[in-house]
Scaffold this active site. Sequence first.
Site, PDB file in Angstrom:
ATOM      1  N   LYS A 100       0.820  -1.217   0.000  1.00 41.12           N
ATOM      2  CA  LYS A 100       0.000   0.000   0.000  1.00 41.12           C
ATOM      3  C   LYS A 100       0.856   1.271   0.000  1.00 41.12           C
ATOM      4  O   LYS A 100       0.537   2.235  -0.707  1.00 41.12           O
ATOM      5  CB  LYS A 100      -0.934  -0.021   1.209  1.00 41.12           C
ATOM      6  CG  LYS A 100      -1.916   1.127   1.292  1.00 41.12           C
ATOM      7  CD  LYS A 100      -3.041   0.808   2.246  1.00 41.12           C
ATOM      8  CE  LYS A 100      -2.531   0.432   3.628  1.00 41.12           C
ATOM      9  NZ  LYS A 100      -1.863   1.553   4.325  1.00 41.12           N
ATOM     10  N   ARG A 176     -10.953   2.431   9.462  1.00 43.20           N
ATOM     11  CA  ARG A 176     -10.685   1.027   9.755  1.00 43.20           C
ATOM     12  C   ARG A 176     -11.855   0.317  10.412  1.00 43.20           C
ATOM     13  O   ARG A 176     -11.737  -0.845  10.795  1.00 43.20           O
ATOM     14  CB  ARG A 176      -9.445   0.923  10.654  1.00 43.20           C
ATOM     15  CG  ARG A 176      -8.166   1.402   9.983  1.00 43.20           C
ATOM     16  CD  ARG A 176      -6.968   1.182  10.854  1.00 43.20           C
ATOM     17  NE  ARG A 176      -5.722   1.602  10.217  1.00 43.20           N
ATOM     18  CZ  ARG A 176      -4.524   1.480  10.755  1.00 43.20           C
ATOM     19  NH1 ARG A 176      -4.414   0.955  11.976  1.00 43.20           N
ATOM     20  NH2 ARG A 176      -3.448   1.882  10.108  1.00 43.20           N
ATOM     21  N   ARG A 211      11.018  -9.492   6.294  1.00 38.21           N
ATOM     22  CA  ARG A 211      11.471  -8.098   6.347  1.00 38.21           C
ATOM     23  C   ARG A 211      12.561  -7.908   7.393  1.00 38.21           C
ATOM     24  O   ARG A 211      12.517  -8.489   8.477  1.00 38.21           O
ATOM     25  CB  ARG A 211      10.303  -7.157   6.662  1.00 38.21           C
ATOM     26  CG  ARG A 211       9.339  -6.993   5.540  1.00 38.21           C
ATOM     27  CD  ARG A 211       8.395  -5.834   5.757  1.00 38.21           C
ATOM     28  NE  ARG A 211       7.644  -5.894   7.015  1.00 38.21           N
ATOM     29  CZ  ARG A 211       6.481  -5.270   7.202  1.00 38.21           C
ATOM     30  NH1 ARG A 211       5.963  -4.543   6.224  1.00 38.21           N
ATOM     31  NH2 ARG A 211       5.854  -5.365   8.364  1.00 38.21           N
ATOM     32  N   ARG A 240      11.677  -6.491  13.265  1.00 38.60           N
ATOM     33  CA  ARG A 240      10.719  -5.897  14.189  1.00 38.60           C
ATOM     34  C   ARG A 240      10.078  -6.979  15.043  1.00 38.60           C
ATOM     35  O   ARG A 240       9.832  -8.092  14.570  1.00 38.60           O
ATOM     36  CB  ARG A 240       9.631  -5.156  13.404  1.00 38.60           C
ATOM     37  CG  ARG A 240      10.059  -3.811  12.875  1.00 38.60           C
ATOM     38  CD  ARG A 240       8.988  -3.165  12.013  1.00 38.60           C
ATOM     39  NE  ARG A 240       7.641  -3.289  12.572  1.00 38.60           N
ATOM     40  CZ  ARG A 240       6.559  -2.718  12.030  1.00 38.60           C
ATOM     41  NH1 ARG A 240       6.675  -2.011  10.919  1.00 38.60           N
ATOM     42  NH2 ARG A 240       5.374  -2.867  12.579  1.00 38.60           N
ATOM     43  N   ARG A 251      -2.535  -9.828  13.205  1.00 40.41           N
ATOM     44  CA  ARG A 251      -2.764  -8.528  12.577  1.00 40.41           C
ATOM     45  C   ARG A 251      -3.620  -8.679  11.316  1.00 40.41           C
ATOM     46  O   ARG A 251      -4.497  -7.855  11.048  1.00 40.41           O
ATOM     47  CB  ARG A 251      -1.426  -7.870  12.242  1.00 40.41           C
ATOM     48  CG  ARG A 251      -0.679  -7.355  13.482  1.00 40.41           C
ATOM     49  CD  ARG A 251       0.799  -7.180  13.213  1.00 40.41           C
ATOM     50  NE  ARG A 251       1.068  -6.213  12.154  1.00 40.41           N
ATOM     51  CZ  ARG A 251       2.257  -6.083  11.558  1.00 40.41           C
ATOM     52  NH1 ARG A 251       3.263  -6.875  11.907  1.00 40.41           N
ATOM     53  NH2 ARG A 251       2.431  -5.177  10.613  1.00 40.41           N
TER      54      ARG A 251
END
Length: 306
Positions: A100, A176, A211, A240, A251
């Site tokens: 996005k 959201r 990542r 992370r 998530r």
Amino acid sequence: MGSNSCLNFAITHHCVYLSPSFSPKSKLHNPNPNHNQFLLSRSSFIPIATSSFALHSNHTLSHPRSKKLPLRNAPNFYVAASAKAEPLKVMISGAPASGKGTQCELITQKYGLVHIAAGDLLRVEVAAASENGKRAKEYMEKGELVPDEIVVMMVKERLLQPDSQEKGWLLDGYPRSSSQAAALEDFGIHPDIFILLEVPEDNLVERVVGRRLDPLTGKIYHLKYSPPESEEIASRLTQRFDDTEERVKLRLHTHHQNVEAVLSTYKDITVKVNGNVAKENVFAQIDAALTELLEQREVNSGSLTA
């Protein structure tokens, strides 16, 4: 054509043209002093920065919300009236690692929209110690979620800023929830299009888990798709804490629930985009949808004018 004859006019898209003879003594009564008008030569025209004007053979120029106003020496000038196109209002949603952020950059580069992300906006408001920022900080310091009404007010105020109104806006990852969408609707804020990036969950998990962050430069790498350039960089990369498979699945579950609720508000203007292809191909789909929207506006505007 005599000075007292009826006006001949033609309408093309956003412009209305009157074409009687020209006289250097001609004057145009200005119904709105803020509109720019110029008296030019026979081959030129007088632009009127306005919209939805109706022309009559009795030498009047009228607006649907105003009384008919006489045109002084009406047969002796050439007029063009045009309406400025409404700027685009775009919402975009996508799961974590759906690409996005990349697509938002490409959209703003081509269409010049004001990019607004609720999370970034929240941080800016807190840093600026605005009234909304102070209220939000109280919740954040307690480790609590900032209430919808505070975030909605921040978003609303940003969307109503002059740059957003003039250039159009791209609202990133917001609303959201159905309550947030309903609150925006209550404020009269409605997008022209709702873009939803779709990527299979397995691919999203792979993108997130792979990542890595370079703490020295802040650059994001991916062990498979964009590996570090050297062993030195690879040795200092970090992951992370919430980029683990277990956390990303939680998530994603939350994201899917939220999206389903929001789609009920924007179902008639939703465009689903395959985000599981190269970023250029993803943007091509988005670009085609926005181009079609703008072209349809042109057609509708031309029909109304005619």
